[in-house]
Design an enzyme around this catalytic site. Structure first.
Site, mmCIF file in Angstrom:
data_model
loop_
_atom_site.group_PDB
_atom_site.id
_atom_site.type_symbol
_atom_site.label_atom_id
_atom_site.label_comp_id
_atom_site.label_asym_id
_atom_site.label_seq_id
_atom_site.Cartn_x
_atom_site.Cartn_y
_atom_site.Cartn_z
ATOM 1 N N ILE A 108 0.892 -1.059 0.076
ATOM 2 C CA ILE A 108 0.036 0.052 0.010
ATOM 3 C C ILE A 108 1.051 1.170 -0.016
ATOM 4 O O ILE A 108 1.894 1.183 0.613
ATOM 5 C CB ILE A 108 -1.038 0.024 1.302
ATOM 6 C CG1 ILE A 108 -1.812 1.365 1.377
ATOM 7 C CG2 ILE A 108 -0.359 -0.206 2.613
ATOM 8 C CD1 ILE A 108 -2.947 1.143 2.256
ATOM 9 N N SER A 109 0.741 2.076 -0.941
ATOM 10 C CA SER A 109 1.649 3.053 -1.351
ATOM 11 C C SER A 109 1.993 3.968 -0.142
ATOM 12 O O SER A 109 0.989 4.055 0.841
ATOM 13 C CB SER A 109 1.435 4.114 -2.565
ATOM 14 O OG SER A 109 1.184 3.102 -3.645
ATOM 15 N N GLN A 110 2.828 5.092 0.104
ATOM 16 C CA GLN A 110 3.048 5.923 0.893
ATOM 17 C C GLN A 110 1.993 7.172 0.857
ATOM 18 O O GLN A 110 1.753 7.536 0.131
ATOM 19 C CB GLN A 110 4.522 6.546 1.005
ATOM 20 C CG GLN A 110 4.763 7.764 1.924
ATOM 21 C CD GLN A 110 6.055 8.364 1.626
ATOM 22 O OE1 GLN A 110 6.868 7.736 0.757
ATOM 23 N NE2 GLN A 110 6.271 9.445 2.464
#
Ligand code: SAM
Length: 214
Positions: free
Chosen positions: A60-62
């Protein structure tokens, strides 16, 4: 006060300090429960400004990256948005929260299936499909915004074609380890303006107009 509400507000403060100014994006980050999209064992890290593993070698991206890319799309209410790389579903949930008409493609079936169930459970109405997002989703084109959440060796022609006039494509392009974020605006069918923002890092976009599978 609800679960993790204080932590979520602290995340909003961090992103605002880092330069996120779009009020719709800030509101969505403050409302969408990121911990729902993070594996249980990792939940206590949900509101740190970091990417987290979601299994199957993906992340899950930053939050800063998610917020920055969403802001870069410059969307109006009810815009039609295509996301490539559904992953955890968090980005799609933010776009839905912002009132967008969302289409999202994920290539790994296990991730697609798990996230589809989660989105249904949370009442998040986005259109999803399992497949190769590098060739877009022609059936529902054109899109006002296209957001690619994995790093590509080049800009897929199919995605440029499926963009509406004045629509924006936000895509990380570069090597497998590091990418430049390209913010591409379609001026007419032949002409595009491109703005480059350096230094982002994503998992690879694998597909016909992306990286080959190893
Ligand atoms: N947007 C996601 C989120 O909110 O959690 C982040 C997803 S992760 C950084 C990138 C995702 O892109 C992975 O789930 C990966 O399987 C997927 N992916 C890679 N190549 C793809 C392709 N050609 N089409 C669709 N999905 C792809």
């Amino acid at each position: 006060m609800g679960i993790f509400e204080r932590e979520r507000q602290e995340l909003v403060d961090i992103l605002t300090e880092k330069g996120i100014y779009d009020l719709a994006v800030i509101k969505a980050i403050g409302e969408v429960e990121r911990h729902r999209f993070v594996p249980k064992a990792m939940r206590h890290h949900s509101y740190r400004d970091v990417a987290l593993p979601i299994g199957y070698g993906q992340t899950i991206s930053q939050p800063y990256t998610v917020a920055y890319m969403t802001q870069a799309l410059e969307l109006k209410q009810n815009s039609k948005v295509l996301e490539i790389g559904t992953g955890s579903g968090y980005q799609a949930a933010l776009l839905f929260n912002m009132g967008m008409n969302v289409y999202s493609i994920e290539r790994q079936f296990e991730i697609y299936d798990r996230t589809r169930r989660l989105l249904d459970e949370l009442g998040i109405r986005v259109n999803t499909k399992c497949g190769d997002g590098t060739i877009g989703w022609d059936e529902f084109a054109p899109y006002d915004g296209i957001i690619v959440t994995a790093g590509s060796p080049s800009v897929p022609e199919s995605l440029k074609k499926q963009l509406a006039i004045n629509g924006r494509l936000v895509i990380p392009v570069g090597s497998k380890n590091s990418q430049i974020l390209k913010i591409i605006t379609k001026l007419d069918n032949e002409e595009f303006s491109i703005r480059d923002v350096p230094e982002f890092s994503f998992v690879p976009l694998i597909g016909r107009e992306g990286w080959n599978q190893k």
